[in-house]
Scaffold this motif. Sequence first.
Motif, PDB file in Angstrom:
ATOM      1  N   LEU A   1      22.820  60.089  45.864  1.00  0.00           N
ATOM      2  CA  LEU A   1      21.432  59.658  45.756  1.00  0.00           C
ATOM      3  C   LEU A   1      21.097  59.412  44.294  1.00  0.00           C
ATOM      4  CD1 LEU A   1      18.454  59.523  46.989  1.00  0.00           C
ATOM      5  CD2 LEU A   1      18.301  61.894  46.307  1.00  0.00           C
ATOM      6  N   ILE A   2      20.417  58.286  44.052  1.00  0.00           N
ATOM      7  CA  ILE A   2      19.890  57.974  42.721  1.00  0.00           C
ATOM      8  C   ILE A   2      18.381  57.910  42.851  1.00  0.00           C
ATOM      9  CG2 ILE A   2      19.727  56.193  40.940  1.00  0.00           C
ATOM     10  CD1 ILE A   2      22.585  55.376  41.701  1.00  0.00           C
ATOM     11  N   ILE A   3      17.692  58.604  41.951  1.00  0.00           N
ATOM     12  CA  ILE A   3      16.232  58.660  42.040  1.00  0.00           C
ATOM     13  C   ILE A   3      15.637  58.784  40.641  1.00  0.00           C
ATOM     14  CG2 ILE A   3      16.278  61.167  42.392  1.00  0.00           C
ATOM     15  CD1 ILE A   3      13.827  60.766  44.227  1.00  0.00           C
ATOM     16  N   GLY A   4      14.507  58.167  40.449  1.00  0.00           N
ATOM     17  CA  GLY A   4      13.803  58.290  39.174  1.00  0.00           C
ATOM     18  C   GLY A   4      13.161  59.663  39.049  1.00  0.00           C
ATOM     19  N   ARG A   5      12.956  60.085  37.836  1.00  0.00           N
ATOM     20  CA  ARG A   5      12.445  61.426  37.574  1.00  0.00           C
ATOM     21  C   ARG A   5      11.045  61.656  38.126  1.00  0.00           C
ATOM     22  NH1 ARG A   5       8.369  63.241  35.245  1.00  0.00           N
ATOM     23  NH2 ARG A   5       8.481  61.627  33.658  1.00  0.00           N
ATOM     24  N   LYS A   6      10.156  60.668  38.029  1.00  0.00           N
ATOM     25  CA  LYS A   6       8.788  60.865  38.528  1.00  0.00           C
ATOM     26  C   LYS A   6       8.783  61.037  40.051  1.00  0.00           C
ATOM     27  CE  LYS A   6       7.060  57.632  35.382  1.00  0.00           C
ATOM     28  NZ  LYS A   6       6.200  56.518  35.088  1.00  0.00           N
TER      29      LYS A   6
ATOM     30  N   TYR B   1      22.381  55.874  47.872  1.00  0.00           N
ATOM     31  CA  TYR B   1      20.988  55.671  48.261  1.00  0.00           C
ATOM     32  C   TYR B   1      20.108  55.721  47.032  1.00  0.00           C
ATOM     33  CZ  TYR B   1      16.531  57.622  50.198  1.00  0.00           C
ATOM     34  OH  TYR B   1      15.229  57.908  50.508  1.00  0.00           O
ATOM     35  N   CYS B   2      19.285  54.678  46.843  1.00  0.00           N
ATOM     36  CA  CYS B   2      18.264  54.692  45.797  1.00  0.00           C
ATOM     37  C   CYS B   2      16.918  54.914  46.469  1.00  0.00           C
ATOM     38  CB  CYS B   2      18.261  53.380  45.021  1.00  0.00           C
ATOM     39  SG  CYS B   2      16.926  53.318  43.790  1.00  0.00           S
ATOM     40  N   ASP B   3      16.201  55.937  46.034  1.00  0.00           N
ATOM     41  CA  ASP B   3      14.900  56.284  46.600  1.00  0.00           C
ATOM     42  C   ASP B   3      13.769  56.019  45.598  1.00  0.00           C
ATOM     43  OD1 ASP B   3      13.048  57.268  48.442  1.00  0.00           O
ATOM     44  OD2 ASP B   3      13.271  59.324  47.768  1.00  0.00           O
ATOM     45  N   GLY B   4      13.997  55.125  44.665  1.00  0.00           N
ATOM     46  CA  GLY B   4      12.946  54.815  43.702  1.00  0.00           C
ATOM     47  C   GLY B   4      13.165  55.549  42.397  1.00  0.00           C
ATOM     48  N   GLY B   5      12.230  55.495  41.555  1.00  0.00           N
ATOM     49  CA  GLY B   5      11.006  54.750  41.603  1.00  0.00           C
ATOM     50  C   GLY B   5      11.159  53.341  41.113  1.00  0.00           C
TER      51      GLY B   5
ATOM     52  N   MET C   1      34.588  49.110  49.137  1.00  0.00           N
ATOM     53  CA  MET C   1      33.697  49.500  48.045  1.00  0.00           C
ATOM     54  C   MET C   1      32.383  50.033  48.631  1.00  0.00           C
ATOM     55  SD  MET C   1      32.083  47.264  44.944  1.00  0.00           S
ATOM     56  CE  MET C   1      33.150  47.458  43.563  1.00  0.00           C
ATOM     57  N   ARG C   2      31.876  51.065  48.012  1.00  0.00           N
ATOM     58  CA  ARG C   2      30.601  51.650  48.436  1.00  0.00           C
ATOM     59  C   ARG C   2      29.462  50.686  48.173  1.00  0.00           C
ATOM     60  NH1 ARG C   2      30.447  57.134  45.103  1.00  0.00           N
ATOM     61  NH2 ARG C   2      29.076  57.880  46.723  1.00  0.00           N
ATOM     62  N   LYS C   3      28.432  50.760  49.021  1.00  0.00           N
ATOM     63  CA  LYS C   3      27.264  49.914  48.785  1.00  0.00           C
ATOM     64  C   LYS C   3      26.083  50.785  48.380  1.00  0.00           C
ATOM     65  CE  LYS C   3      25.940  49.592  53.618  1.00  0.00           C
ATOM     66  NZ  LYS C   3      25.825  48.758  54.783  1.00  0.00           N
ATOM     67  N   LEU C   4      25.172  50.163  47.648  1.00  0.00           N
ATOM     68  CA  LEU C   4      23.948  50.822  47.208  1.00  0.00           C
ATOM     69  C   LEU C   4      22.798  50.304  48.048  1.00  0.00           C
ATOM     70  CD1 LEU C   4      22.443  52.595  45.036  1.00  0.00           C
ATOM     71  CD2 LEU C   4      22.015  50.454  43.863  1.00  0.00           C
ATOM     72  N   SER C   5      22.080  51.212  48.685  1.00  0.00           N
ATOM     73  CA  SER C   5      20.976  50.847  49.573  1.00  0.00           C
ATOM     74  C   SER C   5      19.665  51.393  49.042  1.00  0.00           C
ATOM     75  CB  SER C   5      21.206  51.434  50.969  1.00  0.00           C
ATOM     76  OG  SER C   5      22.416  50.965  51.503  1.00  0.00           O
ATOM     77  N   LEU C   6      18.645  50.562  49.143  1.00  0.00           N
ATOM     78  CA  LEU C   6      17.283  50.982  48.852  1.00  0.00           C
ATOM     79  C   LEU C   6      16.621  51.287  50.195  1.00  0.00           C
ATOM     80  CD1 LEU C   6      14.868  51.221  46.870  1.00  0.00           C
ATOM     81  CD2 LEU C   6      14.405  48.807  47.336  1.00  0.00           C
ATOM     82  N   PHE C   7      16.089  52.486  50.357  1.00  0.00           N
ATOM     83  CA  PHE C   7      15.361  52.884  51.568  1.00  0.00           C
ATOM     84  C   PHE C   7      14.031  53.407  51.071  1.00  0.00           C
ATOM     85  CE2 PHE C   7      13.940  55.374  55.085  1.00  0.00           C
ATOM     86  CZ  PHE C   7      14.630  54.962  56.221  1.00  0.00           C
ATOM     87  N   ILE C   8      12.966  52.631  51.292  1.00  0.00           N
ATOM     88  CA  ILE C   8      11.699  52.965  50.654  1.00  0.00           C
ATOM     89  C   ILE C   8      10.532  52.453  51.493  1.00  0.00           C
ATOM     90  CG2 ILE C   8      11.510  50.856  49.239  1.00  0.00           C
ATOM     91  CD1 ILE C   8      10.818  52.883  46.874  1.00  0.00           C
ATOM     92  N   ALA C   9       9.363  53.024  51.268  1.00  0.00           N
ATOM     93  CA  ALA C   9       8.137  52.571  51.936  1.00  0.00           C
ATOM     94  C   ALA C   9       7.220  51.934  50.906  1.00  0.00           C
ATOM     95  CB  ALA C   9       7.429  53.741  52.615  1.00  0.00           C
TER      96      ALA C   9
END
Length: 177
Positions: A48-53, A111-115, A1-9
């Motif tokens: 990639l999943i990312i918020g609109r802002k 990959y989740c890049d926020g927000g 199964m694929r994993k979801l990772s948060l990579f953020i500063a």
Amino acid sequence: MRKLSLFIATSLDGYIAKPNDDLEFLKLVEKEGEDYGYTQFTDTIDTLIIGRKTYDYVLKEIGPSHYDNGQRDVYVITRTERPKSGRTTFYTGNLTDLVKQLKSQSGKNIYCDGGSEVINELLKNDLIDEFIISVVPVLLGNGIRLFKDERPEQLLELVMVKTFDSGLAQFHYKRKK
């Protein structure tokens, strides 16, 4: 199964942006030739999943090819319907349903890049499998928090800590099952 990772500063005091979605503090650790493992990380993902802002900010500052480079599917989580553009889908549905659907498909990782709103919705539903959090050596004092209240407790296991000459420290955790 694929994993979801948060990579953020984040700042040391836990903010991913200053008020008004200002990400200028990230420039404090910009260093030519140093991407803090970003390229190596993005080689492991195809979605990639990312918020609109956050998406709009990166579009303005870096350009559309940063996310939609022809190598991955991009889902911009938004409340406003927009037509698909290349491999970028503007998604207005239920985020939990989307992630569960993506995890069940074959492919590389997600990959989740926020927000912050997207991250905290994923946390509420226990959908983030690993956290790669880069801490920038600055105290911002206020802004948009990485982790909001009203989410369940989640135990994490430390995978690795890496430090850089810029003062940035990167923490890699995975969710304990």
